[in-house]
Design an enzyme around this catalytic site. Structure first.
Site, PDB file in Angstrom:
ATOM      1  N   HIS A   1      -5.969   1.830  -4.362  1.00  0.00           N
ATOM      2  CA  HIS A   1      -4.965   1.374  -3.395  1.00  0.00           C
ATOM      3  C   HIS A   1      -4.514  -0.041  -3.689  1.00  0.00           C
ATOM      4  O   HIS A   1      -5.235  -0.823  -4.320  1.00  0.00           O
ATOM      5  CB  HIS A   1      -5.517   1.456  -1.962  1.00  0.00           C
ATOM      6  CG  HIS A   1      -6.760   0.631  -1.713  1.00  0.00           C
ATOM      7  ND1 HIS A   1      -6.934  -0.139  -0.600  1.00  0.00           N
ATOM      8  CD2 HIS A   1      -7.905   0.455  -2.452  1.00  0.00           C
ATOM      9  CE1 HIS A   1      -8.119  -0.730  -0.627  1.00  0.00           C
ATOM     10  NE2 HIS A   1      -8.719  -0.392  -1.754  1.00  0.00           N
TER      11      HIS A   1
ATOM     12  N   CYS B   1       0.812  -1.222   0.000  1.00  0.00           N
ATOM     13  CA  CYS B   1       0.000   0.000   0.000  1.00  0.00           C
ATOM     14  C   CYS B   1       0.843   1.270   0.000  1.00  0.00           C
ATOM     15  O   CYS B   1       0.636   2.165  -0.834  1.00  0.00           O
ATOM     16  CB  CYS B   1      -0.966  -0.009   1.183  1.00  0.00           C
ATOM     17  SG  CYS B   1      -0.183  -0.003   2.823  1.00  0.00           S
TER      18      CYS B   1
ATOM     19  N   HIS C   1      -2.556   1.086   6.757  1.00  0.00           N
ATOM     20  CA  HIS C   1      -2.864   1.074   5.322  1.00  0.00           C
ATOM     21  C   HIS C   1      -3.032   2.498   4.806  1.00  0.00           C
ATOM     22  O   HIS C   1      -3.409   3.401   5.549  1.00  0.00           O
ATOM     23  CB  HIS C   1      -4.151   0.282   5.086  1.00  0.00           C
ATOM     24  CG  HIS C   1      -4.410  -0.047   3.648  1.00  0.00           C
ATOM     25  ND1 HIS C   1      -3.649  -0.939   2.922  1.00  0.00           N
ATOM     26  CD2 HIS C   1      -5.369   0.406   2.782  1.00  0.00           C
ATOM     27  CE1 HIS C   1      -4.112  -1.031   1.692  1.00  0.00           C
ATOM     28  NE2 HIS C   1      -5.148  -0.220   1.583  1.00  0.00           N
TER      29      HIS C   1
END
Length: 391
Positions: free
Chosen positions: A366, A308, A354
């Site tokens: 993402h 991420c 994240h």
């Protein structure tokens, strides 16, 4: 707990402030001064600032719990609830001024924003004397809560965070080393704590909620603090300078990319990207080209696989902007945006362990997980810890 006039708290909490956000006025604003960077309260004698990129912060130090000379030598170690009880928490539409004296005639030293906290020192004529960040002064008691009333509010406005202290940490389905592993998180990741038990905490990660051993994390509670007038001025000047540099670097990178792509035709992905700055839209559109590519833990390749923060880092690198390969580090970049309703394409949306890039229309792109790869999701699919704007 009601504080008596001029009563000094059992513990003085000396704290720091780390501000990287846009300024706020007396009215509501979409920009937050701290963007989640905060006073960090730990159970025990030592309280620490949790910001990763300390070199970029104007003010920083260790937060410690210091027994006063007139306290009992055998005073028990304070619990987190004890420390919450000594907080003063602003409950206002935007902010309350921190003044030099317990009077509206006092000089304005700084601002304590809504749900931001200070440490109680004394009470005088309907004013609380507080310390918050680098500011020590007085706030009107009618705009704040403290004592028992602060305990429940602190639990609501503060975030309990577990910061990973080992290179790679397994997240398990249950609080046992015998249980299945549902995911992995890297060192320095900040994870939102959902529940605490003896030796284990339940955290929220991209793959779902799971358990990690407290042996491999440090636990703390985050609150935003006051900002002095001088800090606000320095912050705004620094942000404007950095924004201009980022825009210049992005423009140069975008021009080079346009020249390189002049003779090629790229397939466009149809997603709503509108609003905000031209550079932010360019970042979102560029990121969308890689939807469908794989997720690779620790990776930074937009084509062969990225995790991420590696995805966000590599997308922004295309525009000449250097970001850390760390979800916790991304929470200190740029400046804070107040809520998803004020997000613009290109903003970095930070979650527990994240990060993703906002593309507009309530969506992010993402690098989600090894199962899904790089995808587009609703931005509100998990609790958002912070939204950061680079351009």
């Amino acid at each position: 707990m009601a504080h008596k006039t001029k009563r000094t708290a059992v513990y003085l909490l000396t704290a720091t402030i780390a501000f990287t956000g846009m300024g706020m006025t007396a009215q509501a604003s979409s920009i937050l001064p701290g963007g989640g960077v905060s006073l960090a309260l730990e159970n025990g004698n030592k309280l620490e600032d949790v910001t990763e990129d300390k070199s970029s912060l104007p003010i920083q130090s260790i937060i410690e719990s210091i027994p006063l000379a007139n306290s009992d030598a055998a005073q028990a170690e304070p619990t987190e609830e004890d420390m919450f009880r000594n907080l003063v928490i602003a409950q206002v539409d935007s902010y309350v001024n921190v003044r030099s004296t317990s009077s509206e005639e006092g000089e304005i030293l700084g601002k304590l924003y809504d749900n931001s906290v200070g440490t109680f020192i004394s009470e005088e004529n309907g004013w609380y004397q507080i310390n918050s960040g680098s500011v020590t002064g007085y706030v009107k008691a009618e705009y704040c809560v403290t004592g028992d009333a602060a305990v429940e509010i602190a639990k609501q406005v503060g975030k309990r965070i577990a910061t990973v202290t080992t290179e790679t940490l397994y997240v398990r389905a249950e609080a046992s080393t015998e249980c299945d592993i549902i995911g992995m998180v890297p060192q320095a990741a900040d994870l939102l704590v959902m529940e605490e038990t003896e030796g284990w905490v339940k955290v929220d990660i991209e793959e779902g909620q799971g358990w990690i051993s407290t042996e491999y994390v440090s636990l703390h509670s985050e609150f935003v603090q006051a900002e002095s007038r001088e800090e606000e001025e320095r912050r705004l000047a620094k942000e404007e300078e950095e924004r201009k540099k980022a825009q210049a670097a992005a423009a140069a990178a975008q021009a080079a990319q346009a020249a390189a792509n002049a003779s090629t035709t790229q397939e466009e992905i149809s997603y709503p990207v509108s609003g905000g700055s031209e550079m932010g839209q360019a970042v979102a559109n560029y990121a969308l080209q890689f939807v469908g590519n794989p997720y690779v833990y620790g990776g930074t390749s937009l084509t062969n696989g990225a995790d991420c923060s590696g995805f966000v880092m590599s997308v922004y690198a295309n525009f000449g902007v250097s970001l850390p390969h760390s979800d916790a580090g991304d929470r200190t970049q740029g400046y804070g945006v107040d809520g998803l309703a004020n997000a613009q394409p290109g903003d970095i949306v930070c979650y527990s362990g994240h990060v993703g890039i906002y593309i507009g229309g309530g969506q992010i792109v993402h690098a989600s997980s090894s199962r899904t790869g790089i995808i587009v999701s609703n931005a509100g699919y998990r609790e958002i810890l912070a939204i950061r704007r680079i351009f």
